[in-house]
Each structure stands twice: as C-alpha cells, then as structure tokens.
Design an enzyme around this catalytic site. Structure first.
Site, PDB file in Angstrom:
ATOM      1  N   GLU A   1      24.091  -0.426 -19.656  1.00 16.84           N
ATOM      2  CA  GLU A   1      23.128  -1.153 -20.796  1.00 16.84           C
ATOM      3  C   GLU A   1      22.676  -0.107 -21.898  1.00 16.84           C
ATOM      4  OE1 GLU A   1      20.481  -0.435 -17.012  1.00 16.84           O
ATOM      5  OE2 GLU A   1      22.651  -0.784 -17.489  1.00 16.84           O
TER       6      GLU A   1
ATOM      7  N   HIS B   1      25.307 -12.067 -13.608  1.00 14.87           N
ATOM      8  CA  HIS B   1      26.049 -11.230 -14.306  1.00 14.87           C
ATOM      9  C   HIS B   1      26.766 -11.754 -15.678  1.00 14.87           C
ATOM     10  CE1 HIS B   1      25.490  -7.777 -11.648  1.00 14.87           C
ATOM     11  NE2 HIS B   1      25.567  -8.511 -10.690  1.00 14.87           N
TER      12      HIS B   1
ATOM     13  N   ASN C   1      20.324  -9.920 -15.072  1.00 12.73           N
ATOM     14  CA  ASN C   1      21.467 -10.111 -13.878  1.00 12.73           C
ATOM     15  C   ASN C   1      20.889 -10.706 -12.735  1.00 12.73           C
ATOM     16  OD1 ASN C   1      23.486  -8.826 -15.363  1.00 12.73           O
ATOM     17  ND2 ASN C   1      23.108  -6.939 -14.703  1.00 12.73           N
TER      18      ASN C   1
ATOM     19  N   ASP D   1      18.376   1.556 -25.142  1.00 18.60           N
ATOM     20  CA  ASP D   1      18.400   1.050 -23.648  1.00 18.60           C
ATOM     21  C   ASP D   1      17.601  -0.453 -23.796  1.00 18.60           C
ATOM     22  OD1 ASP D   1      19.192   1.851 -20.777  1.00 18.60           O
ATOM     23  OD2 ASP D   1      17.051   0.807 -20.525  1.00 18.60           O
TER      24      ASP D   1
END
Length: 216
Positions: free
Chosen positions: A123, A93, A88, A80
């Site tokens: 993610e 983004h 972001n 992760d």
C-alpha cells in the site's frame, strides 16, 4: 506472349501480397513487443510503474543528469495508505484493491507528465519529482494528500474515508534510490507519529564537497 504477361502479372501480384502480409506481421510483432514491455513495466492493479522499474528509472535520471549538466535537484516522496489493513478487514480485499486503484489515480493526476509514480510496496507508492524545489514538492505532496482525503469512497454503499501519509525529501544533489527511500521513509514515520493524513518533509543539505547527505 499474352500468357507470359499474364503469368508475370500474377507473380507480381503474389509478391505484393506477400510483402503486404510480411509488413503487417512486422507491425503486429512490434505492437506485441511494445505491449509486453508496457505490461512488464507497470503494476497490474494500479497501472503505476513496477517497483523495480521505478527505482531503476530514478537511478537512471541521476546518471543522465550528471552526464548532461551535473545538476540533480529534485524531490522524492513516499506515500503510504493510512489504516489500509482496516479497509481489508472491514470490506474485504476486493475493496482494498479498489482503494489502491483510486489512490493511484489521484496520485498520477497530481503530478507532471515528466514525473515518475511507482508502486513500491503493498500500500506504498513512490513519487519522483526531477527538478523540483521545496515549494514544488510541498505543493505536490499536499495536493495528493488533499485529493485523496476528499475522494468519495463507498465500499458496499458505506462511507469510508481514505487518507495517506507522505514522507518527502528535497535534494540539491541526488543520492541513489536506496538512500533517497531511507530518508523519505524516516519522514513518513514522523508523519504517522504526528497523527497520519499529513506531510513530513526534509531538505537534504549539500556538503562542501558537493554531495548531498541526509541529516541524522
């Protein structure tokens, strides 16, 4: 007589031309089908396996291993991206997408050709290492973590450190995908609680009847 021969030669040439064109059409159709299969099985952004395809392949390996040798040893990693929301928010983004592409590239560069890498969440990535033992899995997990932490990522010319946390399980007798994911996800939570940018790993013991069970 000569006219008949000439007409025959023309017909033969036409047949050859049609056969050639038909052959080309079949080749192009086969290539289109192959491209379609590849496109539908991979994530468009990261070029990793699509999450559903990835989970199906993990379960297929389990079934095939039982049929071949009965041995299903290996490891499963959940990776992760740390503080991805912040990337972001700070850079937009588009740069978040670029971060995912960079991270996916480093993950794929860290595994063997027979290993599987899939994007299993926004993610979040999964890595399946068939046949791996604890030492193998630790090496791969730390290699991934280190490579990503050392990657130069400069959105808009500003330095942004990328890190990942890794939760992993090593098994002697493979469980189904959902059970592997839950066990690895618990290790991922531990890695996050310990400060991120680290690996947490668990060996799944094998019970006396020969089936692996995650520890509580």
């Amino acid at each position: 007589m000569d006219g008949s021969l000439e007409r025959g030669a023309v017909c033969l040439a036409d047949i050859r031309t049609h056969l050639f064109l038909f052959g080309r059409m079949r080749q192009e159709l086969a290539r289109s089908r192959q491209t379609l299969n590849q496109t539908s099985s991979v994530d468009n952004l990261t070029r990793c396996l699509d999450g559903m395809v990835f989970s199906s392949l993990v379960d297929s390996f389990r079934d095939n291993a039982i049929a071949r040798t009965g041995k299903r040893r290996g490891a499963f990693l959940v990776i992760d991206v740390d503080r991805f929301k912040s990337i972001n928010e700070r850079f937009g983004h588009a740069w978040g997408d670029e971060a995912l592409r960079v991270i996916a590239h480093e993950i794929k560069a860290s595994v063997r050709s027979g290993d599987l890498v899939g994007r299993i969440g926004g993610e979040e990535f999964g890595v399946f290492l068939p046949g791996a033992n604890l030492e193998n899995a630790e090496d791969v997990a730390e290699r991934i973590r280190n490579l990503i932490a050392e990657t130069l990522f400069e959105p808009g010319g500003k330095r942004c450190m990328l890190t990942v946390s890794v939760g992993a399980v090593v098994f002697e007798d493979q469980l189904e995908f959902d059970a592997l994911f839950r066990a690895a996800d618990q290790q991922l939570i531990s890695a996050k609680k310990l400060g991120r940018n680290r690996v947490a790993m668990q060996e799944i013991p094998q019970d006396p009847l020969g089936a692996s069970r995650p520890q509580a």
